[in-house]
Design an enzyme around this catalytic site. Structure first.
Site, short mmCIF file in Angstrom:
data_model
loop_
_atom_site.label_atom_id
_atom_site.label_comp_id
_atom_site.label_asym_id
_atom_site.label_seq_id
_atom_site.Cartn_x
_atom_site.Cartn_y
_atom_site.Cartn_z
N ASP A 35 0.86 -1.18 0.00
CA ASP A 35 0.00 0.00 0.00
C ASP A 35 0.89 1.23 0.00
OD1 ASP A 35 -0.12 0.90 3.19
OD2 ASP A 35 -0.06 -1.27 2.94
N GLU A 123 -6.91 4.25 12.51
CA GLU A 123 -5.69 4.11 13.30
C GLU A 123 -5.64 5.00 14.53
OE1 GLU A 123 -1.97 3.99 11.06
OE2 GLU A 123 -3.13 3.99 9.18
#
Length: 232
Positions: A35, A123
């Site tokens: 990613d 996150e």
């Protein structure tokens, strides 16, 4: 050009199921992926594809204000070299979830349909209590699913899942788990199995000069191709 020549020149990805030796962590077949965001700089995607990368996710934005200027370039290049492509958005619970989802969806409309489920990257609490985070997460997930017609996926880590997402019913969304320096990733209570596993944030891949996140998909080439179709 013929397909064998394209493969030889490294101009498209050579998708190969990778059997796992030892503990397979519930995934006896896997595919390698990455990613990326602006932090990887200029990427040589033909070299990335030739190195054995089968899929990649590119970041659209961090919330609504920090739009990733490399997304369109990376996303288009993935398609050109036949790396199956997806997109993710770093989620900010302090920012309206509808506005974030709409930016995400608008960007995809302008750049083409993804091959993989859309990803909500959770996150941080972004300075918000867990109740607010959960409310915002639900709003984003519902908005993206309703407008795109496809069920999105959740990226998170065991700590965030156990705190900010505790008690949420998330099993209908596939899991992309970030867990480093372990033989197998910890599967949060909300899920029975992982679909993608980000196992390193300091990987090295030919065609990328900086560190890059390394990921694995739990399945075969056929499974990966069917993933988005099964997401409904």
């Amino acid at each position: 050009m013929f397909l064998p020549l394209l493969l030889t020149l490294g101009l498209i990805a050579a998708e190969v199921d990778v059997p796992v030796e030892g503990n397979d962590c519930g995934a006896p077949k896997r595919l390698h992926g990455i990613d990326v965001s602006k932090y990887q700089g200029q990427i040589d995607w033909p070299r990335v594809a030739a190195s054995g990368i089968s899929f990649a996710f590119a970041r659209i934005s961090d919330g609504t204000t920090a739009v990733d200027e490399t997304f369109a370039r990376n996303y288009a290049a993935m398609k050109q070299v036949h790396v199956r492509r997806g997109a993710y958005q770093y989620f900010r619970a302090s920012v309206d979830a509808k506005a974030q989802a709409d930016l995400f969806l608008k960007t995809l409309r302008h750049n083409g349909r993804p091959d993989l489920p859309s990803v909500l990257d959770i996150e941080t609490d972004d300075g918000q209590p867990a109740a607010v985070v959960q409310k915002q997460v639900k709003k984003w997930l519902r908005r993206v699913e309703k407008k795109s017609g496809m069920r999105p996926m959740i990226y998170t880590n065991p700590s965030v899942a156990a705190t900010l997402l505790a008690g949420m019913r998330l099993e209908r969304y596939k899991l992309w788990i970030a867990h480093y320096e372990v033989e197998c990733p910890t599967e949060p209570a909300q899920w029975k199995r992982w679909t993608f596993w980000q196992h390193s944030s300091h990987g090295r891949v030919d065609g990328i000069v900086s560190d890059v996140d390394l990921d694995e998909f739990a399945g075969s080439v056929r499974d990966l191709k069917r993933l988005k179709r099964r997401a409904k």
